[in-house]
Design a protein around this motif. Structure first.
Motif, PDB file in Angstrom:
ATOM      1  N   UNK A   1       0.818  -1.218   0.000  1.00  0.00           N
ATOM      2  CA  UNK A   1       0.000   0.000   0.000  1.00  0.00           C
ATOM      3  C   UNK A   1       0.848   1.262   0.000  1.00  0.00           C
ATOM      4  N   UNK A   2       2.115   1.139   0.381  1.00  0.00           N
ATOM      5  CA  UNK A   2       3.000   2.300   0.386  1.00  0.00           C
ATOM      6  C   UNK A   2       3.369   2.750  -1.026  1.00  0.00           C
ATOM      7  N   UNK A   3       3.215   1.865  -2.018  1.00  0.00           N
ATOM      8  CA  UNK A   3       3.650   2.224  -3.368  1.00  0.00           C
ATOM      9  C   UNK A   3       2.912   3.469  -3.871  1.00  0.00           C
ATOM     10  N   UNK A   4       1.601   3.434  -3.864  1.00  0.00           N
ATOM     11  CA  UNK A   4       0.837   4.581  -4.356  1.00  0.00           C
ATOM     12  C   UNK A   4       1.080   5.818  -3.508  1.00  0.00           C
ATOM     13  N   UNK A   5       1.257   5.634  -2.219  1.00  0.00           N
ATOM     14  CA  UNK A   5       1.543   6.766  -1.334  1.00  0.00           C
ATOM     15  C   UNK A   5       2.878   7.406  -1.706  1.00  0.00           C
ATOM     16  N   UNK A   6       3.897   6.574  -1.932  1.00  0.00           N
ATOM     17  CA  UNK A   6       5.208   7.110  -2.308  1.00  0.00           C
ATOM     18  C   UNK A   6       5.166   7.802  -3.668  1.00  0.00           C
ATOM     19  N   UNK A   7       4.404   7.226  -4.604  1.00  0.00           N
ATOM     20  CA  UNK A   7       4.269   7.860  -5.924  1.00  0.00           C
ATOM     21  C   UNK A   7       3.619   9.239  -5.786  1.00  0.00           C
TER      22      UNK A   7
ATOM     23  N   UNK B   1     -10.709 -10.759 -12.348  1.00  0.00           N
ATOM     24  CA  UNK B   1     -11.259  -9.431 -12.614  1.00  0.00           C
ATOM     25  C   UNK B   1     -10.794  -8.449 -11.536  1.00  0.00           C
ATOM     26  N   UNK B   2     -10.882  -8.858 -10.280  1.00  0.00           N
ATOM     27  CA  UNK B   2     -10.394  -8.006  -9.190  1.00  0.00           C
ATOM     28  C   UNK B   2      -8.900  -7.747  -9.334  1.00  0.00           C
ATOM     29  N   UNK B   3      -8.163  -8.765  -9.775  1.00  0.00           N
ATOM     30  CA  UNK B   3      -6.725  -8.593  -9.989  1.00  0.00           C
ATOM     31  C   UNK B   3      -6.423  -7.556 -11.056  1.00  0.00           C
ATOM     32  N   UNK B   4      -7.222  -7.541 -12.129  1.00  0.00           N
ATOM     33  CA  UNK B   4      -7.039  -6.520 -13.161  1.00  0.00           C
ATOM     34  C   UNK B   4      -7.283  -5.118 -12.613  1.00  0.00           C
ATOM     35  N   UNK B   5      -8.336  -4.978 -11.803  1.00  0.00           N
ATOM     36  CA  UNK B   5      -8.648  -3.667 -11.253  1.00  0.00           C
ATOM     37  C   UNK B   5      -7.535  -3.141 -10.349  1.00  0.00           C
TER      38      UNK B   5
ATOM     39  N   UNK C   1      -4.919  -1.823 -12.715  1.00  0.00           N
ATOM     40  CA  UNK C   1      -5.383  -0.573 -13.315  1.00  0.00           C
ATOM     41  C   UNK C   1      -5.243   0.571 -12.323  1.00  0.00           C
ATOM     42  N   UNK C   2      -5.697   0.371 -11.101  1.00  0.00           N
ATOM     43  CA  UNK C   2      -5.611   1.432 -10.099  1.00  0.00           C
ATOM     44  C   UNK C   2      -4.154   1.811  -9.824  1.00  0.00           C
ATOM     45  N   UNK C   3      -3.292   0.802  -9.760  1.00  0.00           N
ATOM     46  CA  UNK C   3      -1.874   1.055  -9.493  1.00  0.00           C
ATOM     47  C   UNK C   3      -1.229   1.830 -10.639  1.00  0.00           C
ATOM     48  N   UNK C   4      -1.483   1.391 -11.878  1.00  0.00           N
ATOM     49  CA  UNK C   4      -0.868   2.062 -13.021  1.00  0.00           C
ATOM     50  C   UNK C   4      -1.487   3.431 -13.271  1.00  0.00           C
ATOM     51  N   UNK C   5      -2.778   3.583 -13.017  1.00  0.00           N
ATOM     52  CA  UNK C   5      -3.390   4.916 -13.156  1.00  0.00           C
ATOM     53  C   UNK C   5      -2.723   5.913 -12.212  1.00  0.00           C
TER      54      UNK C   5
ATOM     55  N   UNK D   1       5.089   7.778 -25.457  1.00  0.00           N
ATOM     56  CA  UNK D   1       3.647   7.525 -25.484  1.00  0.00           C
ATOM     57  C   UNK D   1       2.962   8.230 -24.310  1.00  0.00           C
ATOM     58  N   UNK D   2       1.756   8.717 -24.516  1.00  0.00           N
ATOM     59  CA  UNK D   2       1.008   9.298 -23.395  1.00  0.00           C
ATOM     60  C   UNK D   2       0.487   8.199 -22.475  1.00  0.00           C
ATOM     61  N   UNK D   3       0.033   8.620 -21.325  1.00  0.00           N
ATOM     62  CA  UNK D   3      -0.549   7.683 -20.365  1.00  0.00           C
ATOM     63  C   UNK D   3      -1.824   7.065 -20.924  1.00  0.00           C
ATOM     64  N   UNK D   4      -2.134   5.857 -20.467  1.00  0.00           N
ATOM     65  CA  UNK D   4      -3.370   5.161 -20.815  1.00  0.00           C
ATOM     66  C   UNK D   4      -4.126   4.912 -19.521  1.00  0.00           C
ATOM     67  N   UNK D   5      -5.121   5.734 -19.249  1.00  0.00           N
ATOM     68  CA  UNK D   5      -5.892   5.615 -18.017  1.00  0.00           C
ATOM     69  C   UNK D   5      -7.122   4.765 -18.289  1.00  0.00           C
ATOM     70  N   UNK D   6      -7.227   3.631 -17.608  1.00  0.00           N
ATOM     71  CA  UNK D   6      -8.312   2.690 -17.836  1.00  0.00           C
ATOM     72  C   UNK D   6      -9.325   2.761 -16.693  1.00  0.00           C
ATOM     73  N   UNK D   7     -10.579   2.447 -16.991  1.00  0.00           N
ATOM     74  CA  UNK D   7     -11.591   2.380 -15.923  1.00  0.00           C
ATOM     75  C   UNK D   7     -11.546   1.021 -15.239  1.00  0.00           C
ATOM     76  N   UNK D   8     -12.069   0.969 -14.031  1.00  0.00           N
ATOM     77  CA  UNK D   8     -12.221  -0.324 -13.359  1.00  0.00           C
ATOM     78  C   UNK D   8     -13.302  -1.147 -14.056  1.00  0.00           C
ATOM     79  N   UNK D   9     -13.126  -2.444 -14.048  1.00  0.00           N
ATOM     80  CA  UNK D   9     -14.121  -3.352 -14.611  1.00  0.00           C
ATOM     81  C   UNK D   9     -15.211  -3.634 -13.575  1.00  0.00           C
ATOM     82  N   UNK D  10     -16.380  -3.998 -14.056  1.00  0.00           N
ATOM     83  CA  UNK D  10     -17.449  -4.462 -13.193  1.00  0.00           C
ATOM     84  C   UNK D  10     -17.280  -5.963 -13.022  1.00  0.00           C
ATOM     85  N   UNK D  11     -16.923  -6.394 -11.832  1.00  0.00           N
ATOM     86  CA  UNK D  11     -16.542  -7.788 -11.610  1.00  0.00           C
ATOM     87  C   UNK D  11     -17.719  -8.629 -11.145  1.00  0.00           C
TER      88      UNK D  11
END
Length: 456
Positions: free
Chosen positions: A303-309, A335-339, A342-346, A445-455
């Motif tokens: 959980x520290x990864x996103x905080x540090x970013x 599906x949850x794993x993909x989300x 996505x959240x991490x890379x976004x 390349x520009x960023x690719x921001x993806x939406x969360x999937x409905x799991x």
């Protein structure tokens, strides 16, 4: 009476050298052809297999390396769990995928559509030897003949379409998770072939260096002849797997081999392990001089990864693993794993770090699932079955399917190349450096921001 005129020793020596050179060339060609032939793989000693691997390694020219160092300042090695390439990308357009497989009895089985949540399958070190079956790739568990499609994996496939998908990327050992993650830091597993498992625990949970009563399976120290013999055993499928298990020994899973954080620290390069709550993914807890030193302060929750970013504290090199329910490890939702990804890379793509970062996403072992590509047999520990890998970066080639042979050691080689570090073992020294996946001479390349999937 005089004998025949004496020949000059120099022409004779030249002819001998020329003859020896021809013999060496013929032997080298024979080894190359033998490596490619499944039926003859058992005849290849480990040293020769490694030599062929070295010949296949691709490294960038100095100008490209210099350019890469000017563009990439941060590398994230992100590892999920327990899937093969054919399971996730077997239907991906243009990739080397399969939609059916061979069973151990020689029959053909379609890879049926996988549910979002599937059962966990055997995927130990010996299980890897069994399913590879000397290169025939046919002795998988019946439940392992499944795969997803682009609708199921729309987020993973979106990244693969936009950035780089590697379809010739292998796990570094036959399995399982513990030894693969050890490899991701050390380019070896120090002879370990298994996690500490129930019945082996000293204090009933995995504590590695913190528990002197804990044990894990390892191969013994072998002579070259014994190593060659065991190398041949690993080519014998189910029978070889059974014989291999008889060689296991129990040993305290706490060692002191050099790891890449040692080299990073020596050069003043910042690093951190962002670890999910996974008891079997604790590689630096198995390294005595890391566990019992200030270095271990850089092993922090994922959980520290996103905080540090977000707070501008991302180190130059990061290892990142998700928590178990979001890791793709069966029986958890893919599906949850993909989300989670996505959240991490976004978060990363929205930050100031995107322009200077390369993320390598891969899966740590085959998980018992089918894949049709036989891995090169480099030494007693692998390579293991093929796993997916993606390179996600503004400098990644757009939509490339990278066919270069790679494994986890290639990610270490990539880090070592960017930060000018020495190799840890022969494995990373001889690995491809992954720079063929990048284009540093065109606009990023520009960023690719993806939406969360409905799991489900």
């Amino acid at each position: 009476m005089l004998g025949p005129p004496e020949r000059s020793p120099r022409p004779i020596a030249r002819r001998r050298r020329r003859f020896a050179s021809i013999v060496v060339s013929i032997v080298a060609l024979a080894v190359v052809f033998a490596v490619g032939a499944r039926a003859d793989r058992a005849s290849i000693p480990p040293a020769q297999a490694a030599a062929v691997y070295a010949q296949s390694a691709k490294t960038a020219d100095p100008a490209t390396v210099k350019l890469a160092r000017s563009k990439i300042k941060h590398i994230v090695f992100l590892v999920k769990e327990n899937r093969t390439f054919d399971t996730l990308f077997g239907k991906f357009p243009g990739a080397n995928g399969a939609t059916e497989g061979t069973r151990c009895d020689g029959t053909t089985a379609p890879l049926t559509h996988a549910a979002d949540s599937v059962g966990d399958l055997p995927h130990s070190f010996a299980d890897g030897v069994q399913v590879i079956d000397g290169g025939k790739m046919d002795c998988f568990h019946d439940a392992g003949y499944i795969q997803y499609d682009g609708h199921d994996l729309s987020s993973y496939w979106a990244y693969a379409r936009r950035f780089v998908l590697a379809d010739n990327f292998f796990s570094s050992e036959y399995g399982p998770t513990c030894v693969e993650h050890f490899f991701n830091y050390a380019a070896q597993s120090d002879r370990f072939v298994d996690c500490a498992r129930p019945g082996q625990f000293g204090m009933r949970q995995r504590e590695f260096c913190d528990d002197p009563f804990e044990t894990a399976y390892t191969l013994p120290t072998l002579t070259p002849d014994q190593s060659d013999q065991l190398f041949g055993v690993e080519e014998q499928g189910t029978a070889g797997a059974a014989q291999l298990r008889t060689q296991y020994r129990l040993r305290f899973p706490c060692t002191d081999v050099k790891v890449l954080p040692d080299e990073l620290r020596a050069r003043g390069i910042t690093w951190r392990e962002y670890r999910g709550n996974t008891s079997w993914v604790q590689p630096l807890r198995e390294i005595r001089h890391v566990r019992f030193s200030p270095m271990y302060r850089d092993v922090v929750p994922n959980t520290r990864f996103s905080i540090d970013v977000q707070n501008g504290r991302l180190p130059q090199v990061s290892w990142l693993t998700p928590p178990v329910p979001l890791s793709d490890h069966p029986p958890h939702s893919i599906c949850d794993g993909q989300n989670w990804l996505v959240d991490t890379l976004n978060t990363l793509m929205r930050s100031k770090y995107w322009s200077s970062t390369a993320v390598v996403v891969t899966w740590d072992d085959f998980g018992g699932f089918y894949d049709h590509v036989p891995p090169p047999h480099l030494d007693l520990y692998g390579l293991g079955p093929r796993v997916p890998a993606m390179v996600i970066s503004p400098w990644a080639r757009r939509g490339l399917i990278d066919h270069d042979q790679m494994d986890f050691a290639s990610v270490l080689k990539f880090i070592e190349t960017i930060f000018d570090l020495p190799s840890l073992t022969d494995r990373d020294a001889k690995a491809n450096d992954m720079l063929s996946a990048f284009d540093f001479r065109h606009a990023p390349q520009p960023a690719v921001l993806l939406p969360d999937l409905s799991c489900p």
